[in-house]
Design an enzyme around this catalytic site. Structure first.
Site, PDB file in Angstrom:
ATOM      1  N   SER A 248       0.865  -1.178   0.000  1.00  0.00           N
ATOM      2  CA  SER A 248       0.000   0.000   0.000  1.00  0.00           C
ATOM      3  C   SER A 248       0.900   1.226   0.000  1.00  0.00           C
ATOM      4  O   SER A 248       1.927   1.255   0.668  1.00  0.00           O
ATOM      5  CB  SER A 248      -0.877  -0.006   1.255  1.00  0.00           C
ATOM      6  OG  SER A 248      -1.453   1.275   1.424  1.00  0.00           O
ATOM      7  N   SER A 250      -0.057   4.058   1.124  1.00  0.00           N
ATOM      8  CA  SER A 250      -0.461   4.961   2.199  1.00  0.00           C
ATOM      9  C   SER A 250       0.584   5.131   3.317  1.00  0.00           C
ATOM     10  O   SER A 250       0.840   6.260   3.720  1.00  0.00           O
ATOM     11  CB  SER A 250      -1.805   4.528   2.786  1.00  0.00           C
ATOM     12  OG  SER A 250      -2.779   4.597   1.779  1.00  0.00           O
ATOM     13  N   LYS A 297     -14.282  -2.446   3.388  1.00  0.00           N
ATOM     14  CA  LYS A 297     -14.963  -1.157   3.213  1.00  0.00           C
ATOM     15  C   LYS A 297     -16.454  -1.225   3.530  1.00  0.00           C
ATOM     16  O   LYS A 297     -17.032  -0.232   3.956  1.00  0.00           O
ATOM     17  CB  LYS A 297     -14.751  -0.644   1.784  1.00  0.00           C
ATOM     18  CG  LYS A 297     -13.335  -0.122   1.584  1.00  0.00           C
ATOM     19  CD  LYS A 297     -13.100   0.396   0.199  1.00  0.00           C
ATOM     20  CE  LYS A 297     -11.649   0.797   0.057  1.00  0.00           C
ATOM     21  NZ  LYS A 297     -11.300   1.227  -1.286  1.00  0.00           N
ATOM     22  N   GLY A 359     -16.168  -4.929 -11.582  1.00  0.00           N
ATOM     23  CA  GLY A 359     -16.169  -5.102 -10.129  1.00  0.00           C
ATOM     24  C   GLY A 359     -17.390  -4.448  -9.511  1.00  0.00           C
ATOM     25  O   GLY A 359     -17.951  -3.488 -10.052  1.00  0.00           O
ATOM     26  N   ALA A 360     -17.803  -5.008  -8.351  1.00  0.00           N
ATOM     27  CA  ALA A 360     -18.970  -4.451  -7.658  1.00  0.00           C
ATOM     28  C   ALA A 360     -18.730  -4.461  -6.152  1.00  0.00           C
ATOM     29  O   ALA A 360     -19.637  -4.633  -5.362  1.00  0.00           O
ATOM     30  CB  ALA A 360     -20.216  -5.251  -8.020  1.00  0.00           C
ATOM     31  N   ASN A 382     -19.459  -7.972 -13.004  1.00  0.00           N
ATOM     32  CA  ASN A 382     -18.784  -8.519 -11.827  1.00  0.00           C
ATOM     33  C   ASN A 382     -18.831 -10.039 -11.863  1.00  0.00           C
ATOM     34  O   ASN A 382     -19.726 -10.629 -12.461  1.00  0.00           O
ATOM     35  CB  ASN A 382     -19.497  -8.018 -10.554  1.00  0.00           C
ATOM     36  CG  ASN A 382     -18.680  -8.289  -9.299  1.00  0.00           C
ATOM     37  OD1 ASN A 382     -17.458  -8.109  -9.312  1.00  0.00           O
ATOM     38  ND2 ASN A 382     -19.332  -8.710  -8.233  1.00  0.00           N
ATOM     39  N   ARG A 383     -17.803 -10.648 -11.199  1.00  0.00           N
ATOM     40  CA  ARG A 383     -17.784 -12.111 -11.098  1.00  0.00           C
ATOM     41  C   ARG A 383     -19.099 -12.596 -10.483  1.00  0.00           C
ATOM     42  O   ARG A 383     -19.740 -13.497 -11.001  1.00  0.00           O
ATOM     43  CB  ARG A 383     -16.590 -12.521 -10.228  1.00  0.00           C
ATOM     44  CG  ARG A 383     -16.532 -13.984  -9.914  1.00  0.00           C
ATOM     45  CD  ARG A 383     -15.305 -14.315  -9.103  1.00  0.00           C
ATOM     46  NE  ARG A 383     -15.301 -13.666  -7.783  1.00  0.00           N
ATOM     47  CZ  ARG A 383     -14.369 -13.825  -6.872  1.00  0.00           C
ATOM     48  NH1 ARG A 383     -13.324 -14.590  -7.145  1.00  0.00           N
ATOM     49  NH2 ARG A 383     -14.427 -13.217  -5.708  1.00  0.00           N
TER      50      ARG A 383
HETATM   51  P1  ATR Z   1     -12.788  -3.071  -2.878  1.00  0.00           P
HETATM   52  O1  ATR Z   1     -13.094  -2.367  -1.625  1.00  0.00           O
HETATM   53  O2  ATR Z   1     -11.408  -2.767  -3.370  1.00  0.00           O
HETATM   54  O3  ATR Z   1     -13.805  -2.871  -3.947  1.00  0.00           O
HETATM   55  P2  ATR Z   1     -13.964  -5.632  -2.317  1.00  0.00           P
HETATM   56  O4  ATR Z   1     -15.153  -4.959  -1.748  1.00  0.00           O
HETATM   57  O5  ATR Z   1     -13.406  -6.802  -1.594  1.00  0.00           O
HETATM   58  O6  ATR Z   1     -12.766  -4.619  -2.504  1.00  0.00           O
HETATM   59  O7  ATR Z   1     -14.276  -6.043  -3.821  1.00  0.00           O
HETATM   60  C1  ATR Z   1     -13.403  -6.751  -4.591  1.00  0.00           C
HETATM   61  C2  ATR Z   1     -13.925  -6.842  -6.016  1.00  0.00           C
HETATM   62  O8  ATR Z   1     -13.000  -7.626  -6.760  1.00  0.00           O
HETATM   63  C3  ATR Z   1     -15.282  -7.527  -6.141  1.00  0.00           C
HETATM   64  O9  ATR Z   1     -15.964  -7.003  -7.240  1.00  0.00           O
HETATM   65  C4  ATR Z   1     -14.873  -8.971  -6.405  1.00  0.00           C
HETATM   66  O10 ATR Z   1     -15.809  -9.763  -7.090  1.00  0.00           O
HETATM   67  P3  ATR Z   1     -16.948 -10.602  -6.283  1.00  0.00           P
HETATM   68  O11 ATR Z   1     -17.997  -9.608  -5.917  1.00  0.00           O
HETATM   69  O12 ATR Z   1     -17.372 -11.617  -7.240  1.00  0.00           O
HETATM   70  O13 ATR Z   1     -16.249 -11.163  -5.074  1.00  0.00           O
HETATM   71  C5  ATR Z   1     -13.693  -8.760  -7.318  1.00  0.00           C
HETATM   72  N1  ATR Z   1     -12.813  -9.920  -7.346  1.00  0.00           N
HETATM   73  C6  ATR Z   1     -11.965 -10.326  -6.384  1.00  0.00           C
HETATM   74  N2  ATR Z   1     -11.305 -11.437  -6.770  1.00  0.00           N
HETATM   75  C7  ATR Z   1     -11.743 -11.746  -8.009  1.00  0.00           C
HETATM   76  C8  ATR Z   1     -11.442 -12.767  -8.955  1.00  0.00           C
HETATM   77  N3  ATR Z   1     -10.527 -13.707  -8.696  1.00  0.00           N
HETATM   78  N4  ATR Z   1     -12.090 -12.758 -10.140  1.00  0.00           N
HETATM   79  C9  ATR Z   1     -12.976 -11.805 -10.417  1.00  0.00           C
HETATM   80  N5  ATR Z   1     -13.329 -10.808  -9.566  1.00  0.00           N
HETATM   81  C10 ATR Z   1     -12.710 -10.769  -8.380  1.00  0.00           C
END
Ligand code: ATR
Length: 518
Positions: A248, A250, A297, A359-360, A382-383
């Site tokens: 990070s 930060s 978060k 992503g979501a 999103n996945r």
């Molecule tokens: P952030 O606060 O950075 O958004 P998060 O809330 O943990 O972190 O979200 C991670 C994102 O990465 C989610 O959209 C997650 O998809 P899922 O909702 O299906 O979990 C996505 N993500 C994490 N690992 C993944 C993977 N191997 N393939 C696809 N999407 C992934």
């Protein structure tokens, strides 16, 4: 004040002295790890304190305690005796400390050490975890008042660190060293003063093959970036919570700012497997403010005493600061993201622009909210499709899954319609995760503007492919600095002066990456 000890783990005395001379200004004490020396070199340990010119700990760590000495107890006692023998009246020529384990029982050697002013560090190591009754263990280790009690335990969870912190408070009448080894324990090393430790161990990580112990930090980073020597009981502590939290920007950013303005504050990484336990520990450590990152978060919200309007409406929180009633939650990702995106596009709003958001999760919530506020239209993929759907419905956006193959024409067609800008918010490609491209089946036409909110690595596989296709790209570094400036304001109720920010920025992204990989 806690001291920094530089562990010397090279194979020869000469090399150890070279390392010591290079990092002398960063350390108060050195530890000669005799177990790491080549067998022939072990014959020359007696003169080391004189050559070192600063207080030295004599340590011959057994393999069962995580060291490299496997020669049997008789041989080890003989070596320890060699190190302590022929004590001189001038104590600078003698070892200042000798580390002997709590089950070590050679009274004559201990007596000799005491007679010539060599303090005993009575140590206990557990490489497999954290023992259940640490206070009893620490009490049982208390022998004579001039000894230093050392417990080094492999923390496997945040709860482990919490237990060690609580236990450390049960020994007050004697100097002690309390260390949580491993990734979870990193802040027990930086906040040694808060943990009541007499010293913290570090290594010259770029110079040696092996660190002195699991999770040991680089001596220069500890002393220069974290300004360890200035951390006192009064120092304000801030930090970042996440998991795995391998990389990070930060800590570098905040500590550079604190250093330049010379404020009595430090910002530390808090890798945590439980947000609940971490917040309990943060309360006990009197932490003043926290940045929150993946995956907490959203999960942090139930623990807030008060939440800002943005946290309330977005459902994600990346900033915590203290009030008398408890933690107040704020979201600085939104403005950090939108100012970075608008700067990148050189636009004032997103009207008539179609955007795909990958992503979501927590950060995608902030991204979607800002796209909506600025008048853009979005497709969220999103996945886990239902999470994309839930988020998209809130703003009347479209949604879908990640295209699974080139034949996924329906999924891909949607993206081709929403490809003015593509914003990657998922953790795919981030350091510590799989180095994958979440949109591998999509073909860039080169006209898309592409933003990947990841900044470690600086170029993800996804961004690399976009660049190769001729797209204009930006990574998450600009956004993370913008949101960190806003966090600074939440933490301190003041803004970072522009002049100071310019000074920080002269270090720049590439320099930070260099520092990190050095
Ligand atoms: P952030 O606060 O950075 O958004 P998060 O809330 O943990 O972190 O979200 C991670 C994102 O990465 C989610 O959209 C997650 O998809 P899922 O909702 O299906 O979990 C996505 N993500 C994490 N690992 C993944 C993977 N191997 N393939 C696809 N999407 C992934």
């Amino acid at each position: 004040m806690a001291k920094i000890c530089l562990c010397l783990t090279a194979k020869t005395i000469k090399r150890n002295l070279e390392i010591l001379n290079k990092y002398r200004k960063n350390a108060d004490i050195a530890e000669l790890r005799v177990d790491c020396l080549d067998p022939d070199e072990r014959l020359y340990i007696r003169r080391f304190p004189e050559l070192a010119g600063l207080p030295v700990i004599l340590t011959i760590r057994r393999d069962i305690d995580g060291g490299y000495f496997s020669g049997g107890e008789g041989a080890r006692v003989k070596l320890l005796a060699n190190g302590l023998a022929y004590a001189k009246a001038d104590s600078r020529y003698n070892y200042a400390y000798v580390d002997i384990e709590e089950d070590f029982d050679v009274p004559s050697l201990e007596e000799a050490a005491r007679t010539f002013g060599t303090r005993i560090i009575r140590s206990f190591h557990d490489l497999n975890g954290v023992i259940s009754d640490i206070p009893s263990k620490m009490k049982s280790m208390q022998r004579s008042g001039d000894e230093i009690i050392k417990v080094a335990l492999a923390a496997k969870s945040t709860k482990d660190v919490l237990n060690v912190f609580e236990a450390s408070k049960t020994v007050t009448a004697q100097d002690k060293i309390v260390i949580c080894m491993g990734h979870y324990g990193i802040y027990s090393r930086i906040l040694a003063e808060r943990f009541g430790s007499f010293l913290t161990y570090s290594s010259a990580l770029g110079e040696v093959e092996v660190a002195g112990g699991p999770g040991q930090m680089d001596v220069r980073e500890l002393s220069e970036m974290y300004r360890f020597g200035k951390i006192s009981k009064k120092t304000k502590v801030y930090g970042i919570v996440g998991y795995p939290l391998k990389a990070s920007v930060s800590p570098w950013f905040f500590n550079t700012v604190f250093g330049l303005e010379n404020t009595d504050s430090v910002y530390v990484p808090f890798p945590a497997d439980s947000i609940k336990d971490l917040l309990e520990l943060a309360q006990k450590l009197e932490v003043m403010g926290l940045s929150i990152t993946v995956p907490y978060k959203e999960l942090v919200i139930p623990f807030l005493a008060k939440r800002s309007a943005a946290v309330q409406s977005i459902g994600a929180c990346n900033t915590l600061y203290r009030s008398d009633d408890g933690w107040i939650g704020e979201n600085t990702d939104c403005t950090g993201f939108s100012t970075s995106l608008l700067g990148f596009l050189n636009k004032k709003n997103l009207k008539h622009i179609k955007i795909t958001v990958i992503g979501a999760g927590g950060v995608a919530r902030s991204v979607a909210s800002e796209i909506h506020r600025l008048g853009g239209k979005a497709l969220i993929i999103n996945r886990t499709v239902h999470k994309a759907r839930n988020l998209a419905m809130k703003y009347n956006f479209r949604w879908g899954g990640l295209p699974q193959n080139e034949g996924d024409s329906q999924g891909l067609e949607q993206i081709y319609k929403y490809n003015d800008i593509i914003i990657q918010t998922s953790s795919v490609g981030m350091e510590g995760y799989e180095a994958k491209d979440p949109l591998e089946h999509y073909t860039f036409n080169g006209k898309e503007r592409v933003m990947d909110l990841i900044y470690t690595p600086a170029v993800t596989p996804f961004l690399k492919r976009a660049m190769a296709a001729g797209c204009k790209t930006i990574n998450g570094y600009d956004m993370v600095i913008r949101q960190a400036c806003l966090q600074y304001t939440s933490f301190t109720e003041t803004e970072i002066p522009d002049k100071l920010l310019a000074q920080v920025n002269t270090f720049g992204e590439s320099t930070w990456n260099k520092i990190r990989s050095a």
